[in-house]
Design a protein around this motif. Structure first.
Motif, PDB file in Angstrom:
ATOM      1  N   ARG A  91       0.861  -1.176   0.000  1.00  6.18           N
ATOM      2  CA  ARG A  91       0.000   0.000   0.000  1.00  6.18           C
ATOM      3  C   ARG A  91       0.897   1.226   0.000  1.00  6.18           C
ATOM      4  N   ARG A  92       0.779   2.070  -1.014  1.00 12.07           N
ATOM      5  CA  ARG A  92       1.626   3.252  -1.132  1.00 12.07           C
ATOM      6  C   ARG A  92       1.441   4.195   0.058  1.00 12.07           C
ATOM      7  N   VAL A  93       0.281   4.183   0.642  1.00 12.53           N
ATOM      8  CA  VAL A  93       0.025   5.063   1.777  1.00 12.53           C
ATOM      9  C   VAL A  93       0.961   4.748   2.933  1.00 12.53           C
ATOM     10  N   TRP A  94       1.179   3.471   3.192  1.00  9.94           N
ATOM     11  CA  TRP A  94       1.990   3.071   4.339  1.00  9.94           C
ATOM     12  C   TRP A  94       3.432   2.772   3.979  1.00  9.94           C
ATOM     13  N   GLU A  95       3.716   2.683   2.650  1.00 14.52           N
ATOM     14  CA  GLU A  95       5.079   2.368   2.217  1.00 14.52           C
ATOM     15  C   GLU A  95       5.590   1.082   2.868  1.00 14.52           C
ATOM     16  N   LYS A  96       4.731   0.107   2.959  1.00 13.35           N
ATOM     17  CA  LYS A  96       5.101  -1.146   3.591  1.00 13.35           C
ATOM     18  C   LYS A  96       4.481  -2.297   2.827  1.00 13.35           C
ATOM     19  N   THR A  97       5.169  -3.411   2.791  1.00 14.32           N
ATOM     20  CA  THR A  97       4.641  -4.613   2.158  1.00 14.32           C
ATOM     21  C   THR A  97       4.014  -5.493   3.233  1.00 14.32           C
ATOM     22  N   TYR A  98       2.789  -5.950   2.968  1.00 15.34           N
ATOM     23  CA  TYR A  98       2.085  -6.827   3.894  1.00 15.34           C
ATOM     24  C   TYR A  98       1.880  -8.181   3.235  1.00 15.34           C
ATOM     25  N   LEU A  99       1.993  -9.209   4.022  1.00 20.43           N
ATOM     26  CA  LEU A  99       1.712 -10.548   3.552  1.00 20.43           C
ATOM     27  C   LEU A  99       0.241 -10.838   3.817  1.00 20.43           C
ATOM     28  N   GLY A 100      -0.445 -11.363   2.798  1.00 18.72           N
ATOM     29  CA  GLY A 100      -1.860 -11.657   2.945  1.00 18.72           C
ATOM     30  C   GLY A 100      -2.181 -13.059   2.479  1.00 18.72           C
ATOM     31  N   ILE A 101      -3.359 -13.500   2.827  1.00 17.69           N
ATOM     32  CA  ILE A 101      -3.840 -14.822   2.456  1.00 17.69           C
ATOM     33  C   ILE A 101      -4.963 -14.631   1.437  1.00 17.69           C
ATOM     34  N   TYR A 102      -4.759 -15.171   0.235  1.00 14.87           N
ATOM     35  CA  TYR A 102      -5.753 -15.044  -0.823  1.00 14.87           C
ATOM     36  C   TYR A 102      -6.971 -15.889  -0.472  1.00 14.87           C
ATOM     37  N   LEU A 103      -8.129 -15.250  -0.399  1.00 16.03           N
ATOM     38  CA  LEU A 103      -9.361 -15.933  -0.030  1.00 16.03           C
ATOM     39  C   LEU A 103     -10.175 -16.371  -1.241  1.00 16.03           C
ATOM     40  N   GLY A 104      -9.856 -15.858  -2.399  1.00 17.79           N
ATOM     41  CA  GLY A 104     -10.605 -16.173  -3.609  1.00 17.79           C
ATOM     42  C   GLY A 104     -11.372 -14.960  -4.097  1.00 17.79           C
ATOM     43  N   GLU A 105     -12.194 -15.189  -5.118  1.00 22.08           N
ATOM     44  CA  GLU A 105     -13.021 -14.127  -5.676  1.00 22.08           C
ATOM     45  C   GLU A 105     -14.221 -13.928  -4.761  1.00 22.08           C
ATOM     46  N   LEU A 106     -14.328 -12.741  -4.168  1.00 22.95           N
ATOM     47  CA  LEU A 106     -15.405 -12.456  -3.226  1.00 22.95           C
ATOM     48  C   LEU A 106     -16.348 -11.405  -3.813  1.00 22.95           C
ATOM     49  N   PRO A 107     -17.634 -11.485  -3.491  1.00 24.84           N
ATOM     50  CA  PRO A 107     -18.576 -10.487  -3.995  1.00 24.84           C
ATOM     51  C   PRO A 107     -18.331  -9.133  -3.328  1.00 24.84           C
ATOM     52  N   ILE A 108     -18.294  -8.080  -4.152  1.00 25.30           N
ATOM     53  CA  ILE A 108     -18.104  -6.734  -3.595  1.00 25.30           C
ATOM     54  C   ILE A 108     -19.298  -5.834  -3.876  1.00 25.30           C
ATOM     55  N   GLN A 109     -20.194  -6.297  -4.765  1.00 26.46           N
ATOM     56  CA  GLN A 109     -21.344  -5.475  -5.116  1.00 26.46           C
ATOM     57  C   GLN A 109     -22.444  -6.369  -5.671  1.00 26.46           C
ATOM     58  N   ILE A 110     -23.684  -6.017  -5.363  1.00 30.94           N
ATOM     59  CA  ILE A 110     -24.827  -6.729  -5.935  1.00 30.94           C
ATOM     60  C   ILE A 110     -25.342  -5.915  -7.117  1.00 30.94           C
ATOM     61  N   LEU A 111     -25.534  -6.582  -8.229  1.00 31.35           N
ATOM     62  CA  LEU A 111     -26.049  -5.944  -9.434  1.00 31.35           C
ATOM     63  C   LEU A 111     -27.435  -6.487  -9.730  1.00 31.35           C
ATOM     64  N   SER A 112     -28.356  -5.614 -10.089  1.00 33.86           N
ATOM     65  CA  SER A 112     -29.716  -6.027 -10.437  1.00 33.86           C
ATOM     66  C   SER A 112     -30.076  -5.438 -11.792  1.00 33.86           C
ATOM     67  N   SER A 113     -30.766  -6.235 -12.581  1.00 33.27           N
ATOM     68  CA  SER A 113     -31.263  -5.733 -13.866  1.00 33.27           C
ATOM     69  C   SER A 113     -32.673  -6.261 -14.080  1.00 33.27           C
TER      70      SER A 113
END
Length: 88
Positions: free
Chosen positions: A3-25
């Motif tokens: 993250r450029r804001v913190w100028e630090k590298t973080y190690l993370g665990i990939y959880l997969g493709e997660l829903p971030i928004q519901i779409l309706s049509s």
């Protein structure tokens, strides 16, 4: 993930493709309402105690400790979408 804001590298665990928004049509011809989700890679970062999404960070899969050590600011700056945002 870095993250450029913190100028630090973080190690993370990939959880997969997660829903971030519901779409309706709605199709007025058939009367059918369809709901679906927009998905994005979810990465749990233990040090931050939160899920960070791919659309909000620079990230890549790391397969070895050597790859983690090899990530540089130049790698991040040379990514096409980072360059695009910097030129806007």
């Amino acid at each position: 993930m870095r993250r450029r804001v913190w100028e630090k590298t973080y190690l993370g665990i990939y959880l997969g493709e997660l829903p971030i928004q519901i779409l309706s049509s709605y199709n007025p011809d058939t009367g059918i309402l369809t709901n679906s989700t927009m998905q994005n890679p979810g990465i749990f970062v233990p040090e931050l105690r939160k899920i960070v999404y791919g659309c909000g960070s620079w990230w890549r899969e790391i397969k070895s400790v050597d790859e983690l050590k090899a990530i540089t600011d130049e790698d991040i700056e040379n990514t096409w979408y980072v360059q695009l945002l910097q030129n806007m």
